[in-house]
Scaffold this motif. Structure first.
Motif, PDB file in Angstrom:
ATOM      1  N   ARG A   1      53.542   9.209  32.251  1.00 27.51           N
ATOM      2  CA  ARG A   1      53.747  10.636  32.533  1.00 27.51           C
ATOM      3  C   ARG A   1      54.802  11.205  31.597  1.00 27.51           C
ATOM      4  O   ARG A   1      54.649  12.315  31.087  1.00 27.51           O
ATOM      5  CB  ARG A   1      54.185  10.833  33.985  1.00 27.51           C
TER       6      ARG A   1
ATOM      7  N   ARG B   1      54.423   9.957  45.257  1.00 22.98           N
ATOM      8  CA  ARG B   1      53.321  10.828  45.670  1.00 22.98           C
ATOM      9  C   ARG B   1      53.645  11.519  46.977  1.00 22.98           C
ATOM     10  O   ARG B   1      53.431  12.715  47.144  1.00 22.98           O
ATOM     11  CB  ARG B   1      52.037  10.005  45.863  1.00 22.98           C
TER      12      ARG B   1
ATOM     13  N   GLU C   1      45.568  18.451  43.296  1.00 23.10           N
ATOM     14  CA  GLU C   1      44.805  17.729  42.282  1.00 23.10           C
ATOM     15  C   GLU C   1      44.239  18.646  41.191  1.00 23.10           C
ATOM     16  O   GLU C   1      43.519  18.193  40.311  1.00 23.10           O
ATOM     17  CB  GLU C   1      43.667  16.926  42.932  1.00 23.10           C
TER      18      GLU C   1
ATOM     19  N   MET D   1      48.387  18.123  32.955  1.00 25.67           N
ATOM     20  CA  MET D   1      48.511  17.258  34.126  1.00 25.67           C
ATOM     21  C   MET D   1      48.204  18.048  35.391  1.00 25.67           C
ATOM     22  O   MET D   1      48.170  19.273  35.387  1.00 25.67           O
ATOM     23  CB  MET D   1      49.936  16.728  34.224  1.00 25.67           C
ATOM     24  N   THR D   2      48.028  17.288  36.471  1.00 18.81           N
ATOM     25  CA  THR D   2      47.744  17.967  37.736  1.00 18.81           C
ATOM     26  C   THR D   2      49.037  18.562  38.297  1.00 18.81           C
ATOM     27  O   THR D   2      50.134  18.236  37.857  1.00 18.81           O
ATOM     28  CB  THR D   2      47.169  16.996  38.774  1.00 18.81           C
TER      29      THR D   2
ATOM     30  N   MET E   1      45.127  13.699  38.903  1.00 18.78           N
ATOM     31  CA  MET E   1      45.874  12.510  38.469  1.00 18.78           C
ATOM     32  C   MET E   1      45.093  11.775  37.393  1.00 18.78           C
ATOM     33  O   MET E   1      43.873  11.711  37.428  1.00 18.78           O
ATOM     34  CB  MET E   1      46.054  11.541  39.636  1.00 18.78           C
ATOM     35  N   LEU E   2      45.842  11.229  36.443  1.00 18.54           N
ATOM     36  CA  LEU E   2      45.215  10.402  35.434  1.00 18.54           C
ATOM     37  C   LEU E   2      44.906   9.043  36.074  1.00 18.54           C
ATOM     38  O   LEU E   2      45.795   8.298  36.438  1.00 18.54           O
ATOM     39  CB  LEU E   2      46.152  10.213  34.254  1.00 18.54           C
TER      40      LEU E   2
ATOM     41  N   ARG F   1      53.177  11.760  28.179  1.00 18.13           N
ATOM     42  CA  ARG F   1      52.291  12.927  28.163  1.00 18.13           C
ATOM     43  C   ARG F   1      53.111  14.209  28.284  1.00 18.13           C
ATOM     44  O   ARG F   1      52.766  15.233  27.701  1.00 18.13           O
ATOM     45  CB  ARG F   1      51.278  12.826  29.299  1.00 18.13           C
TER      46      ARG F   1
ATOM     47  N   LEU G   1      50.247  17.944  41.166  1.00 15.10           N
ATOM     48  CA  LEU G   1      51.011  16.852  41.776  1.00 15.10           C
ATOM     49  C   LEU G   1      51.818  16.086  40.724  1.00 15.10           C
ATOM     50  O   LEU G   1      53.004  15.806  40.921  1.00 15.10           O
ATOM     51  CB  LEU G   1      50.048  15.905  42.500  1.00 15.10           C
ATOM     52  N   GLU G   2      51.175  15.769  39.598  1.00 12.13           N
ATOM     53  CA  GLU G   2      51.872  15.023  38.543  1.00 12.13           C
ATOM     54  C   GLU G   2      53.060  15.811  38.005  1.00 12.13           C
ATOM     55  O   GLU G   2      54.112  15.240  37.686  1.00 12.13           O
ATOM     56  CB  GLU G   2      50.908  14.702  37.395  1.00 12.13           C
TER      57      GLU G   2
END
Lengths: 267, 317
Positions: B187, A138, A155, A102-103, B1-2, B190, A105-106
């Motif tokens: 999320r 976010r 990102e 994942m990024t 981001m997905l 994952r 941010l995520e």
């Protein structure tokens, strides 16, 4: 050095008579200490002293053989990892356990998981409140990235970051859960001097936000520089506790690290 | 981001809309419409499997059984009791959900790939029940005279009508799955795939999410089974055997397991290969099919949908 576990009213974490033995091997023997609200409390000791074991017990990854851990006066031993996290104790890992696919941010956004709504139905139907929640998440996650200095990499995929940034990101993710206590397992391991300094700076900033920090670390210089109080473990026993100055003067500690002849090295 | 871009989804919808019209115009392609009905039915199953396996990392070897549960609940309730097919469809989904929760709850409390073992055994048992309980299921001879579907007077009695019904449902499931993946629930899924250790420290209830997504994928498979029964109007146990469970895995692997698009691409491709294009090889079909798979796994480890990224990566080097 006997442990006097006086119940201070402002002790956010209290470790009481903790014993962990793996088969016949005792990893922790009657460890007692209090962590005061709003301080940086370090646990140090040579390899195999039981530091990570102690961490795993506090965060619910391991059940102790005997003894109790109290968080804000409530016993938390026996709770699952997830339940401990839900009480407001967050942690990082020596091995850096990021969500690599994942990024950046995520990774931080996941920190809010226990505070938000995430039912499969609401998410699948894309209900308006889920969308609003995402936008808000976010924004909050970007605030954290600003705080830890990784906003420019928001990102990027987490696995593309160098180790120093990965450790910082893991701390950021832990902060995103809005903990009252964060447990950092060797946040400076494998970092160079500049990166270590960044990490130390960040840890101080976290304390200044009112979050209590418990940390295990090998980098003695960093520990002495930032800790308010230090517990020293050796072979599973607490051999000393005090301020950095007290620890540096403690003969038992110097002996444990260097043998008798090493006196004065920390001075 | 997905993020799933909207353009390919619109392109897909447009393609699906005109596909039957093109096929009706060209006589050589007439059979392709019914192939696409099958592909659509299988896509429903593989969309769920893609979430379960590709994103959450849990292996199921028993989805043929959930497919069968849907088909047989629909078949038995309509043929033997004359229940409205739409109720049967909902009933099948409910049964599949309960069965999935029953299997998932104990398997997910254990570490490791217990779900694969539990679903493997479950798939075999369910198939035996279909074959042996002939008073209900018709046994190996199967169950015939299953009624078609109608919606207040409108009969889905032609292949084209069924095609549109199936693909509208597939697109709805696809959009649902996309929404899930772009949300906190996605999320969490994952996350637990990458590191359960870290997911726990974030306060994520791992077992709950695994059960939830397993139940969801079972419900989709059951829905597919009901559609299959009302489309074919005949079912027999051999459709719902272990081989079919494996074929579902082949579909998502070939398409690209870590991608929802892979489920669609892989499913359509495998359906056409096995039901049409490889028929030319007759008894050698399995060998050619096996060869294609082998080559795909060696040269396309991320499946067909991973191909653009792979090429882009190579271009950079």
């Amino acid at each position: 050095m006997t442990a006097a576990s006086t119940t201070a009213p402002h002790a956010v974490l209290r470790v009481e008579d903790l014993v962990v033995s793996f088969g016949g091997l005792a990893a922790l023997m009657n460890v007692n200490f209090d962590v005061t609200q709003g301080t940086i409390h370090a646990v140090i000791g040579p390899n195999g002293a039981g530091k990570t074991t102690l961490f795993n017990v506090i965060t619910g990854y391991l059940n102790p053989t005997e003894g109790t851990v109290f968080f804000e006066e409530h016993p938390i031993t026996g709770l699952k990892e997830r339940q401990v996290a839900a009480l407001g104790i967050s942690r990082t890992f020596q091995t850096v356990e990021l969500f690599d696919n994942m990024t950046v941010l995520e990774n931080v956004m996941i920190g809010w998981h226990r505070h938000i709504r995430s039912s499969l139905w609401a998410c699948g139907l894309g209900l308006p409140f889920i969308r609003r929640q995402e936008a808000e998440l976010r924004r909050k996650a970007m605030d954290i990235l600003d705080f830890i200095g990784l906003a420019d990499q928001a990102e990027d995929r987490a696995d593309s970051l160098p180790l120093g940034a990965r450790r910082i990101l893991e701390i950021g993710r832990a902060l995103a859960t809005q903990p009252r206590l964060v447990c950092l397992d060797e946040p400076a391991a494998g970092l160079n001097e500049t990166e270590t300094e960044t990490a130390a700076h960040l840890i101080r900033a976290i304390r200044d936000r009112g979050v209590t920090v418990l940390l295990v670390e090998h980098d003695i210089r960093m520990i002495m520089g930032i800790s308010d109080r230090i517990v020293v473990l050796n072979y599973g026993e607490k051999i000393a506790e005090g301020t950095p100055a007290q620890i540096q003067a403690d003969t038992a500690v110097i002996e444990a690290y260097l043998g008798d002849s090493g006196a004065g090295v920390y001075a | 981001m997905l993020r799933f871009s909207k353009i390919p989804i619109v392109v897909l919808a447009g393609f699906l809309l005109i596909f039957p019209l093109v096929c009706t115009g060209i006589s050589a392609l007439h059979g392709y419409i019914s192939l696409m009905v099958f592909a659509g039915i299988y896509c429903l199953i593989t969309i769920g499997l893609s979430l379960l396996m590709g994103y959450a990392g849990q292996i199921s070897l028993g989805h043929a059984a959930f497919f069968g549960i849907g088909a047989y609940v629909s078949g038995i309730a309509t043929v033997r009791f004359g229940v409205n097919p739409w109720f049967c469809m909902a009933g099948g989904m409910l049964v599949a959900a309960m069965v999935a929760a029953l299997i998932g709850a104990p398997s997910f409390r254990l570490k490791g790939h217990y779900l694969a073992m539990a679903t493997l055994a479950f798939g075999l048992i369910v198939n035996i029940v279909f074959r042996e309980e002939s008073a209900w299921t018709g046994g190996p001879d199967g169950l015939s005279r299953i009624p078609g579907l109608r919606l207040s007077g409108f009969m889905f009695n032609s292949t084209i009508r069924f095609y549109y019904l199936v693909w509208v449902i597939v697109l709805a499931a696809f959009l649902f799955a996309i929404n899930v993946l772009q949300s906190p629930a996605g999320r969490a899924l994952r996350a637990l795939h990458t590191s359960e250790t870290a997911a726990k420290s974030m306060g994520i209830d791992i077992a709950r999410y695994k059960i939830m997504i397993f139940v969801f994928s079972a419900v989709l498979a059951s829905l597919a089974g009901s559609l299959y029964a009302h489309f074919m109007r005949f079912i027999n146990p051999s459709t719902f055997n272990l081989l079919f469970s494996i074929k579902l895995l082949i579909m998502i692997t070939l398409g690209g397991m870590q991608s929802l698009w892979g489920a669609i691409v892989g499913t359509v491709l495998v359906t056409f290969l096995s039901m049409e294009w490889l028929q030319f090889f007759q008894e050698y079909e399995s060998i050619v099919f096996g060869g294609i798979l082998l080559l795909a796994l060696i040269f396309l480890p991320e499946g067909l949908t991973g191909l653009p990224n792979m090429l882009a990566g190579r271009g950079k080097k």
